[in-house]
Design a protein around this motif. Structure first.
Motif, PDB file in Angstrom:
ATOM      1  N   ASP A  65       0.802  -1.221   0.000  1.00 32.26           N
ATOM      2  CA  ASP A  65       0.000   0.000   0.000  1.00 32.26           C
ATOM      3  C   ASP A  65       0.838   1.276   0.000  1.00 32.26           C
TER       4      ASP A  65
ATOM      5  N   ILE B  62      -2.511  -1.345  -9.932  1.00 28.78           N
ATOM      6  CA  ILE B  62      -3.126  -2.669  -9.864  1.00 28.78           C
ATOM      7  C   ILE B  62      -3.080  -3.287 -11.254  1.00 28.78           C
TER       8      ILE B  62
ATOM      9  N   TYR C  83      -0.215  -4.381  -6.770  1.00 29.90           N
ATOM     10  CA  TYR C  83      -1.214  -5.433  -6.601  1.00 29.90           C
ATOM     11  C   TYR C  83      -1.435  -6.137  -7.932  1.00 29.90           C
TER      12      TYR C  83
ATOM     13  N   GLU D  30      -4.441  -8.556  -9.926  1.00 26.36           N
ATOM     14  CA  GLU D  30      -5.888  -8.747  -9.820  1.00 26.36           C
ATOM     15  C   GLU D  30      -6.314 -10.097 -10.383  1.00 26.36           C
TER      16      GLU D  30
ATOM     17  N   TYR E 235      -5.596  -8.305  -5.278  1.00 28.66           N
ATOM     18  CA  TYR E 235      -6.812  -7.509  -5.458  1.00 28.66           C
ATOM     19  C   TYR E 235      -7.822  -8.410  -6.176  1.00 28.66           C
TER      20      TYR E 235
ATOM     21  N   GLU F  15     -11.342 -10.243  -7.381  1.00 31.35           N
ATOM     22  CA  GLU F  15     -12.746  -9.993  -7.715  1.00 31.35           C
ATOM     23  C   GLU F  15     -13.528 -11.299  -7.711  1.00 31.35           C
TER      24      GLU F  15
ATOM     25  N   PHE G 189      -7.476  -6.732  -1.171  1.00 30.63           N
ATOM     26  CA  PHE G 189      -8.793  -6.140  -1.388  1.00 30.63           C
ATOM     27  C   PHE G 189      -9.651  -7.213  -2.051  1.00 30.63           C
TER      28      PHE G 189
ATOM     29  N   GLN H 120     -13.187  -7.291  -4.289  1.00 30.34           N
ATOM     30  CA  GLN H 120     -14.107  -6.416  -4.993  1.00 30.34           C
ATOM     31  C   GLN H 120     -15.228  -7.222  -5.633  1.00 30.34           C
TER      32      GLN H 120
ATOM     33  N   HIS I 239     -10.507   3.552  -6.827  1.00 30.21           N
ATOM     34  CA  HIS I 239      -9.618   2.827  -7.738  1.00 30.21           C
ATOM     35  C   HIS I 239     -10.347   2.564  -9.059  1.00 30.21           C
TER      36      HIS I 239
END
Length: 368
Positions: free
Chosen positions: A35, A42, A69, A71, A178, A180, A215, A217, A309
Motif C-alpha cells: 500500500d 493494480i 497489486y 488482480e 486484489y 474480484e 482487497f 471487490q 480505484h
C-alpha cells in the motif's frame, strides 16, 4: 514488449521460484508495503497487455514490472475450487473448444441476465480445468499475445498466492492481491457460494484482517455484505452500468447511478472500504468520444471515507478517448500517458491497468 525482454522477465521468475516461501507462512517482512504506492498500481488480470490474462506468467510479469497489486478474478469449479478466470464461460480465454472430450459440455446458459452459448466452469472439476490452457481474449487487438496461446494452465487461487509469496522474497517487497468475485449470486444459486471458501483460503495463507495486503471487490452488493460478516478484509464496491445483478434478482430498484451519488456513496461506506468505478464515473467522455471534465465522484467518495480505484486503463487506441488516439489502427498505442495524467490529477488512490509498466514509469517520473 520485445520478445527478448519478455524471455528475460520469465527467466527472472523461474530463478525466483526455488526460493519460494511456504504458502502457510505470513508474508516475509519487507522494506516496502504493497500500500506504499501513491497511487496504487493494480495489474488488471496481470500484465494482460503483454500475455494471456489470468495466467501465472501474466501475474509474474506484472510484479516484475513494479505493480503493487495483481488482480485475479475468481470463478468456481464443479467441486468448489477457486480458479482465476474473468468469466465462468471458458470459450473466450481457454482452448476448451479444442478438447473433443469436452464437446458435449457445451450448452446455453443465462448468466447475469445474458444468454450465452459455451462451456462453463461450474460444469468442470478442478482436475478437468487443469487440462485446459489459456488463450488470448482479444487476439485482433493483441495479436502478439497469441504467440503464447496454450502455453499456460488456468491457475487456482492457491497457486497465485504461492507465486506472490515466492516473488515477495526475490523482489524484497510486499505484493498485494486484489481479488474480484465473479458472478457470486449465480454461483450461490448453484450451491457453490464463494464467500466462505475465499475467506478461508486467504486466512490459511496469513491474510486475515484489514492490515493484510488484500482487497476483495465485487459488482454485487449482497456478496460484499456477506463477506463483511465473515471477515475484516478490505472490500471494494465496483460500479458498472445499470444495476448490480443481485439487486435485479432481489427485485430491488437500486442502480449504480444511485450508488454514485453523495448519499449512495455514504451508504456503500457502511460495508466497503473503497469503490472501483468505471473510469467514466471519474472523467466521462464527451459526445464526440474525447475526454471530458472530471465529475465530483472522487471528492464525494473521499468525503464518505472511501478509496477510489477506477478501471480499466489500456494503451491501445481502441480503448482510449478519441482525442488521445494516434493513427487509425485500433491496436496501435495512443497517448495513454495523457489519459493517466488527467485521472491522476483528480486525486484517485489507485488504478487498474493492463500495462502496469506504463503507470509505474509515470509514477516514478512524478516523484523525481
Amino acid at each position: 514488449m520485445p520478445l527478448r525482454q519478455f524471455r528475460l522477465l520469465l527467466l527472472s521468475v523461474l530463478l525466483a521460484l526455488p526460493f519460494s516461501a511456504s504458502a502457510q507462512e505470513p508474508a516475509a517482512p519487507s522494506a516496502k508495503r504493497a500500500d506504499h504506492g501513491k497511487p496504487l498500481i493494480i495489474a488488471h488480470r496481470g500484465a494482460s497487455g503483454y500475455l494471456p490474462e489470468h495466467t501465472l506468467a501474466a501475474y509474474a510479469v506484472a510484479i516484475l514490472q513494479g505493480a503493487d497489486y495483481i488482480e485475479p478474478d475468481l470463478v468456481m469449479s464443479k467441486d468448489g475450487q477457486l480458479f482465476a478466470r474473468h468469466d465462468n464461460e471458458l470459450g473466450l480465454t481457454t482452448d476448451v473448444a479444442r478438447h473433443p472430450e469436452f464437446a458435449e459440455r457445451k450448452r446455453k446458459a443465462t448468466i447475469d441476465s445474458v444468454e450465452l452459448d459455451g462451456w462453463f466452469s461450474e460444469d468442470f472439476t478442478a482436475a478437468e480445468l487443469k487440462r485446459l490452457r489459456a488463450i488470448e481474449r482479444i487476439p485482433d487487438v493483441r495479436p502478439g499475445n497469441t504467440r503464447l496461446d496454450r502455453q499456460f494452465e488456468i491457475p487456482t487461487l492457491q497457486e497465485i498466492i504461492d507465486l506472490v509469496k515466492a516473488l515477495q522474497v526475490s523482489q524484497g517487497r510486499e505484493i498485494g492481491l486484489y481479488i474480484e468475485t465473479k458472478h457470486p449470486a449465480h454461483f450461490q444459486q448453484l450451491g457453490l457460494a464463494m464467500e466462505k471458501p475465499l475467506v478461508e483460503t486467504l486466512a490459511r495463507n496469513g491474510y486475515a484482517d484489514a492490515e493484510a495486503p488484500v482487497f476483495i471487490q465485487s459488482f454485487e452488493v449482497s456478496n460484499l455484505k456477506a463477506l463483511r460478516q465473515l471477515s475484516s478484509l478490505r472490500l471494494v464496491q465496483l460500479y458498472g452500468k445499470g444495476q448490480p445483478q443481485d439487486q435485479v434478482e432481489l427485485g430491488n430498484p437500486l442502480t449504480y447511478e444511485q450508488m454514485a451519488t453523495s448519499a449512495g456513496l455514504k451508504a456503500v461506506a457502511a460495508y466497503a472500504n473503497g469503490v472501483g468505478p468505471d473510469k467514466g464515473y471519474v472523467i466521462p467522455c464527451k459526445a464526440d468520444g474525447s475526454l471530458g471534465e472530471p465529475t465530483r465522484f472522487v471528492a464525494d467518495a473521499h468525503a464518505a471515507g472511501l478509496l477510489v480505484h477506477p478501471y480499466t486503463f489500456r494503451a491501445e487506441n481502441q480503448f482510449l478517448p478519441t482525442d488521445l488516439q494516434r493513427g487509425s489502427d485500433p491496436a496501435a498505442r495512443g497517448d495513454i500517458d495523457a489519459e493517466l495524467r488527467a485521472f491522476l490529477a483528480t486525486g484517485i488512490d489507485g488504478l487498474f491497468i493492463d500495462q502496469p509498466d506504463i503507470a509505474v514509469r509515470l509514477r516514478e517520473a512524478a516523484t523525481h
